[in-house]
Design a protein around this motif. Structure first.
Motif: not given
Length: 496
Positions: A37, A39, A46, A176, A196
């Motif tokens: 995901t 960001n 996320f 992350f 992530l």
């Protein structure tokens, strides 16, 4: 096709196990996968479930450093992207290959724990290729390519290992990735692009465990690390001892039967150096001259035939002693140091009254058993004590003895002096006139006063007991004056 392959890789990871190598197997190789995901400038995605599923797969190699730390290298390949349809923002998708080197801190110090959370941190690189950035429906469609390599500064994460076997472990992980640039999503405003990895995976712990004696048990678990080569061992690396006699089977001459260490593992129940098969007393340490049977007291009678095996005795008494020579063995003789009468269990009876001297309170004077060997109480003594019942008088309501009582008490003193075996109980009583508790106290005090009188006249205090019973045990009816007078009394009871 590419998306289908990556999705299959991720689904495979849901059913497998992941990285947690141990001190025995310090290397681990793994296969993992999941969802990535995004960001960044386009939005926070996320943990949004409305985003497309961008799958990835990868491999890892990790090395055990200590009970707290591992070092992990991993490479992942898959798709990344973001799509925001509601607010007419840009969407993008890209192909990401990332490689990271991380140090992992294990929260559980014990490698054998089933459940072990951990933290990780490190550095890496990210290569983006074939990326497509699409304008929203409010602007003309634009498709352009951007490729390049970014540094991952930092790479952090956390996860949980579930140890299912010494080789396989299940992992759930959040990894992350923060890039050092802000251009892979088609926007460059504030924050750098971040991704992530939501990961599940599989690893196999590999490597040879340290086993100096080559018995198949790692040295750290081996309680017998110098076992000879080829000897069968148990779970903790010690030679098998099937009969549990302390002699390993490879040294045990009787490996199926529990034996003695001193007998090379063969039975010698009594430890006397004579094999049980040849020992007539296999349960007791004995002498060779007696075919393995003991003679603890050295009287020439073996213990199995000796009725007194711990005492040196006589053969005609089955090994039991007769110290006083009265024909009664010591163990049956109540007076083994003094010749006595068989009827009195070997004890003497000097006055021939049928009470042995040890139980006779008057051993030099023939008596009766009821008086513990002392003569029967004389009639004049009985008569004196009978007179004392009413003859001992006190001041009214007091424990002061009246002088009229002194003659009787002096006669009692003489009886005690003439009969040194006598012990006497002085019991005081009252009638039921007045308070019951006060009467009890008065009776006790009066009995004590009589005791004190006798003591003052020279009778040893150890020969006298006094007690008061108040209104208890009346000998007459308290409803008449005569009865009450009879109940106010002091009794003398001779003991021996």
């Amino acid at each position: 096709m590419k998306k289908s392959s990556l999705l299959a890789c991720a689904l495979l990871g849901l059913f497998v196990i992941s990285n947690a190598q141990t001190v025995d197997k310090k290397w681990a190789v793994g296969l993992h996968g999941g969802r990535t995901t995004y960001n960044g400038d386009l939005g926070q995605g996320f943990y949004r479930l409305d985003q497309p599923f961008y799958a990835f797969g990868g491999v890892s190699l990790s090395r055990w450093l200590s009970s707290r730390f591992d070092i992990v290298a991993g490479v992942n390949y898959g798709e990344v992207g973001y799509s925001e349809r509601i607010n007419d923002k840009l969407s993008f998708s890209n192909t990401l290959t990332d490689a990271c080197l991380s140090l992992r801190l294990k929260m559980q110090k014990d490698d054998d724990k089933f459940f072990s959370p951990y933290l990780m941190a490190g550095l890496g690189i990210a290569n983006f290729s074939d990326d497509k950035i699409n304008q929203t429906r409010n602007a003309p469609a634009v498709v352009f390519q951007k490729k390049g390599m970014d540094f991952i500064l930092p790479s952090t994460g956390f996860g949980i290992n579930f140890r299912l076997s010494p080789v396989l472990n299940l992992q759930l992980q959040q990894h992350f990735l923060l890039t050092n640039k802000d251009r892979r999503d088609g926007e460059s405003h504030d924050a750098n692009d971040a991704f992530l990895h939501h990961t599940v995976g599989l690893t196999f712990n590999i490597g040879a465990k340290k086993d100096n004696d080559k018995d198949g048990v790692a040295d750290r678990m081996d309680k017998c690390p110098t076992t000879p080569l080829g000897v069968a061992v148990d779970a903790v690396g010690c030679p098998v001892d099937k009969d549990a006699d302390g002699v390993a089977d490879f040294l045990d001459k009787c490996p199926e039967v529990k034996g003695a260490v001193t007998a090379a593992g063969c039975p010698d129940a009594d430890g006397d150096g004579i094999a049980d098969a040849d020992d007539k007393c296999p349960a007791e340490a004995g002498l060779l001259a007696m075919n393995g049977c003991p003679d603890a007291d050295g009287d020439g009678v073996t213990d199995i035939e000796d009725m007194c095996p711990d005492l040196k005795g006589l053969k005609n008494f089955s090994g039991c002693p007769d110290s006083d020579g009265d024909g009664i063995t010591d163990k049956e003789d109540a007076c083994p140091e003094l010749p006595g009468d068989a009827l009195l269990k070997g004890c003497p009876d000097g006055d021939k009254d049928g009470v042995s001297d040890k139980d006779d309170k008057c051993p030099d004077e023939a008596g009766i058993a009821a008086n513990k060997g002392c003569p029967e109480i004389k009639e004049e003594v009985k008569e004196l004590f009978k007179k004392a019942l009413q003859g001992i008088q006190f001041e009214t309501g007091k424990d002061v003895i009246r002088k009229v009582s002194f003659t009787i008490l002096d006669n009692v003193v003489k009886v005690m002096q003439d009969n040194p075996a006598y012990l006497i109980d002085i019991n005081g009583y009252t009638d039921d006139v007045g308070d019951e508790n006060a009467n009890l106290t008065l009776s006790q005090n009066r009995a004590a006063a009589v005791k004190q009188y006798l003591q003052d006249k020279g009778v040893n205090a150890n020969r006298i007991k006094s007690a008061g019973f108040g209104e208890a045990n009346p000998v007459a009816n308290n409803k008449t004056a005569t009865g009450r007078a009879l109940n106010r009394r002091v009794e003398f009871v001779v003991q021996f």
